[in-house]
Design a protein around this motif. Sequence first.
Motif, short mmCIF file in Angstrom:
data_model
loop_
_atom_site.label_atom_id
_atom_site.label_comp_id
_atom_site.label_asym_id
_atom_site.label_seq_id
_atom_site.Cartn_x
_atom_site.Cartn_y
_atom_site.Cartn_z
N TYR A 133 -31.09 13.16 157.97
CA TYR A 133 -30.98 14.61 158.09
C TYR A 133 -29.69 14.91 158.83
CZ TYR A 133 -35.89 15.10 156.70
OH TYR A 133 -37.08 15.08 156.00
N ARG A 134 -29.26 16.16 158.78
CA ARG A 134 -28.07 16.55 159.52
C ARG A 134 -28.23 17.95 160.09
NH1 ARG A 134 -23.63 17.15 154.56
NH2 ARG A 134 -24.46 19.09 153.68
N GLN A 135 -27.43 18.21 161.12
CA GLN A 135 -27.52 19.51 161.80
C GLN A 135 -26.16 19.92 162.33
OE1 GLN A 135 -30.35 19.58 165.05
NE2 GLN A 135 -30.68 21.78 164.81
N THR A 136 -25.85 21.21 162.16
CA THR A 136 -24.64 21.79 162.72
C THR A 136 -25.06 22.87 163.72
OG1 THR A 136 -24.52 23.34 160.87
CG2 THR A 136 -23.23 21.32 160.70
N PRO A 137 -24.17 23.21 164.66
CA PRO A 137 -24.53 24.19 165.69
C PRO A 137 -25.02 25.50 165.09
CG PRO A 137 -22.51 23.08 166.29
CD PRO A 137 -22.83 22.63 164.89
N GLY A 138 -26.13 25.99 165.58
CA GLY A 138 -26.67 27.27 165.15
C GLY A 138 -27.49 27.20 163.87
N LYS A 139 -27.62 26.03 163.31
CA LYS A 139 -28.38 25.89 162.07
C LYS A 139 -29.54 24.91 162.26
CE LYS A 139 -24.65 26.97 158.83
NZ LYS A 139 -23.94 26.52 157.60
N GLN A 140 -30.53 25.04 161.38
CA GLN A 140 -31.66 24.12 161.42
C GLN A 140 -31.26 22.77 160.86
OE1 GLN A 140 -34.93 26.02 159.34
NE2 GLN A 140 -35.71 26.90 161.24
N ARG A 141 -31.98 21.78 161.33
CA ARG A 141 -31.77 20.44 160.78
C ARG A 141 -32.18 20.43 159.31
NH1 ARG A 141 -33.83 15.61 164.52
NH2 ARG A 141 -32.59 16.91 165.94
N GLU A 142 -31.36 19.82 158.46
CA GLU A 142 -31.64 19.84 157.03
C GLU A 142 -31.68 18.44 156.45
OE1 GLU A 142 -28.53 21.99 155.06
OE2 GLU A 142 -27.03 20.42 155.39
N LEU A 143 -32.46 18.30 155.41
CA LEU A 143 -32.56 17.04 154.70
C LEU A 143 -31.23 16.68 154.05
CD1 LEU A 143 -34.33 14.78 153.20
CD2 LEU A 143 -34.43 16.44 151.34
N VAL A 144 -30.86 15.41 154.17
CA VAL A 144 -29.73 14.88 153.41
C VAL A 144 -30.28 14.01 152.27
CG1 VAL A 144 -27.65 13.49 153.46
CG2 VAL A 144 -28.20 14.96 155.41
N ALA A 145 -30.95 12.94 152.64
CA ALA A 145 -31.53 12.05 151.63
C ALA A 145 -32.54 11.13 152.30
CB ALA A 145 -30.45 11.23 150.93
N THR A 146 -33.62 10.87 151.59
CA THR A 146 -34.64 9.95 152.09
C THR A 146 -35.08 9.01 150.97
OG1 THR A 146 -36.45 11.47 151.55
CG2 THR A 146 -35.51 11.63 153.76
N MET A 147 -35.68 7.91 151.37
CA MET A 147 -36.19 6.93 150.42
C MET A 147 -37.52 6.39 150.91
SD MET A 147 -34.49 3.35 149.05
CE MET A 147 -33.34 4.14 147.94
N THR A 148 -38.52 6.39 150.01
CA THR A 148 -39.82 5.83 150.36
C THR A 148 -39.79 4.30 150.25
OG1 THR A 148 -40.62 5.95 148.09
CG2 THR A 148 -40.95 7.90 149.50
#
Length: 119
Positions: free
Chosen positions: A37-52
């Motif tokens: 996941y990634r996050q920038t100042p003032g924004k919510q953490r967001e999904l980048v990529a995941t793998m099961t």
Amino acid sequence: QVQLVESGGGLVQPGGSHRLSCAASGRTYSITAMGWYRQTPGKQRELVATMTNDGNTNTADSVAGRFTVSRDNAKNAVYLQMNSLKPDDTAVYYCNAVGSTLRGYMDYWGKGTLVTVSA
């Protein structure tokens, strides 16, 4: 508990490539998925990529075709290969693992690693 340690952050030029790594320790047998996941100042953490564990991936539209998540289950590791980087990709990138517990699923997080895309 699962502990996650990221590595590989740094300064990258626009259009360049970079690779992040994350190693898990602790109750790694409980992990069902790993990713980023990634996050920038003032924004919510967001999904980048995941793998099961069985290889199914989930990738954000904003990075699809440029970023690739992969895992090495023997090493309890997850990687993020980032290509064609843009300034908008600048963020703190967090490693995530989803663990199965008696109480249900639990999210574990690394401390984050900063990736800056700039000339």
